[in-house]
Write an enzyme that holds these catalytic residues in place. Structure first.
Site, PDB file in Angstrom:
ATOM      1  N   GLU A 164       0.835  -1.208   0.000  1.00  0.00           N
ATOM      2  CA  GLU A 164       0.000   0.000   0.000  1.00  0.00           C
ATOM      3  C   GLU A 164       0.873   1.262   0.000  1.00  0.00           C
ATOM      4  O   GLU A 164       0.947   2.020   0.964  1.00  0.00           O
ATOM      5  CB  GLU A 164      -0.989  -0.026   1.159  1.00  0.00           C
ATOM      6  CG  GLU A 164      -1.983  -1.165   1.026  1.00  0.00           C
ATOM      7  CD  GLU A 164      -3.140  -1.129   1.999  1.00  0.00           C
ATOM      8  OE1 GLU A 164      -4.243  -1.598   1.649  1.00  0.00           O
ATOM      9  OE2 GLU A 164      -2.955  -0.625   3.126  1.00  0.00           O
ATOM     10  N   GLU A 266      -6.029  -6.864  -2.365  1.00  0.00           N
ATOM     11  CA  GLU A 266      -6.718  -6.979  -1.082  1.00  0.00           C
ATOM     12  C   GLU A 266      -8.173  -6.574  -1.238  1.00  0.00           C
ATOM     13  O   GLU A 266      -8.465  -5.524  -1.803  1.00  0.00           O
ATOM     14  CB  GLU A 266      -6.090  -6.062  -0.016  1.00  0.00           C
ATOM     15  CG  GLU A 266      -4.707  -6.430   0.434  1.00  0.00           C
ATOM     16  CD  GLU A 266      -4.252  -5.564   1.605  1.00  0.00           C
ATOM     17  OE1 GLU A 266      -5.120  -5.015   2.327  1.00  0.00           O
ATOM     18  OE2 GLU A 266      -3.034  -5.434   1.799  1.00  0.00           O
TER      19      GLU A 266
END
Length: 370
Positions: A164, A266
């Protein structure tokens, strides 16, 4: 009358025979049907069990594979306080996964704990390193873990360099306001991956999958600074990251703008609002996204929807989906904070195993088309 009856019968028969041509065949499955199972080793160590649909105790990885999954994702921390999600545990779970016929995505956080858009903390052992030595540490750590996997016959199929990366990695050296330094760190990881296996694909992964402005800004800067990668990874949680429409529009734009294959690295959705381990769940709403209740049916419908979105990416650039922490059930001791043994798990209501440790219906969505 006989001729009329024969003619009518022929029409009926013709319609009956033609019907299958108008039926909706099951779509081809995505090439990647995965789950992050990073918490699995710790769950099992603390007594977690997994059962098949008939209630028989079994290996969670083989239960996932039987449902139609073909990939797992494992995160790597450098020196975690609880000793899990380190090199040794990644190698151990990878052996089991490959034996079960599953491929492997390794997710390097380059931290001792969680790395995400809000924090990209250096591992303690790297905190005082000058920049050039920090780049070397990234290369050496990445190569060490991946070489360990290769030597035991479980070479990683995909690798994330960072997790991320909205704001970069290894702050402050690789922060978003220093793109040349960020590029050096990411390329050190890329080079380490390719030095072990040229066939292993490198993923760069951002959160906020519905934010097209973020992705254009990030990947335009990546291109301008010579950052090397093979696949774009996205996190998309609908209760945080915008509408399905925004997510789909972002994917479609990225496909045209950059021409890179993409994975939903995700995603997850609750199957209940109930709690199992006494630690408050992160998602509490009865309907976290409009039209999708926090029920087994709602979770299933959600996963079907994001799968459809990935399948519709232009030029077949939507490779697949990873469901985040599918095996993170409510097991005392298997909490979120590696430095706090008393911490609980706020995610067990979003796992793919229910509170009796059996597979939820959503798991079978991965097998559609098989």
């Amino acid at each position: 009358m006989k001729r009329l009856f024969a003619a009518l019968t022929g029409v009926v028969v013709g319609l009956t025979l033609a019907a299958p041509a108008h039926a909706h065949p099951r779509p081809d499955p995505l090439s990647i049907r995965g789950a992050d199972v990073s918490s699995l080793a710790k769950s099992e160590a603390y007594g977690g069990v997994y059962r098949d649909r008939d209630g028989r105790r079994g290996d969670a990885l083989r239960i996932l594979e039987k449902a139609g999954l073909n990939y797992i994702r494992l995160k790597v921390w450098v020196n975690p306080a609880d000793g899990y999600n380190d090199k040794a545990h990644v190698l151990a779970v990878a052996r089991r996964a490959k034996a079960a016929g599953l491929k492997l995505l390794v997710d390097f956080h380059y931290s001792d704990s969680w790395a995400d858009p809000g924090k990209q903390n250096k591992p303690a052992a790297w905190a005082a390193l000058p920049y050039e030595q920090l780049k070397r540490a990234v290369y050496d750590h990445t190569r060490d873990v991946l070489n360990g996997l290769r030597r035991q016959g479980t070479t990683a199929d995909m690798v994330q360099i960072g997790n991320e990366l909205n704001g970069g990695l290894l702050w402050p050296d690789g922060r978003y306001d220093n793109w040349p330094s960020m590029a050096g760190l990411l390329n050190a990881g890329y080079d380490a991956v390719k030095s072990v296996s040229a066939r292993t694909r490198v993923v760069l992964h951002l959160a906020n999958g519905g934010d097209n402005g973020l992705y254009r800004w990030w990947f335009d800067n990546a291109a301008a600074n010579g950052i090397r990668y093979d696949v774009i990874g996205l996190s998309y949680y609908p209760y945080w990251h915008g509408t399905f429409e925004a997510f789909q529009a972002n994917l479609n734009d990225l496909a045209v703008r950059y021409g890179k294959p993409m994975i939903l690295a995700e995603t997850a959705y609750p199957f209940t609002t109930q709690d199992k381990d006494g630690w408050e769940n992160i998602i509490l709403a009865a309907e976290p996204y409009p039209g999708y209740p926090a029920t087994p049916e709602g979770q299933t419908a959600f996963l079907r929807k994001v799968t459809e979105i990935m399948r519709a990416v232009p030029n077949n650039l939507g490779l697949g989906v990873f469901y985040w922490e599918a095996t993170w059930t409510g097991v005392p001791g298997n909490g979120w904070d590696p430095a706090d043994p008393a911490s609980g798990n706020g995610w067990e209501n979003q796992a793919l195993f229910d509170f009796t440790n059996r597979p939820l219906p959503a798991m079978r969505e991965f097998g559609q088309g098989r």
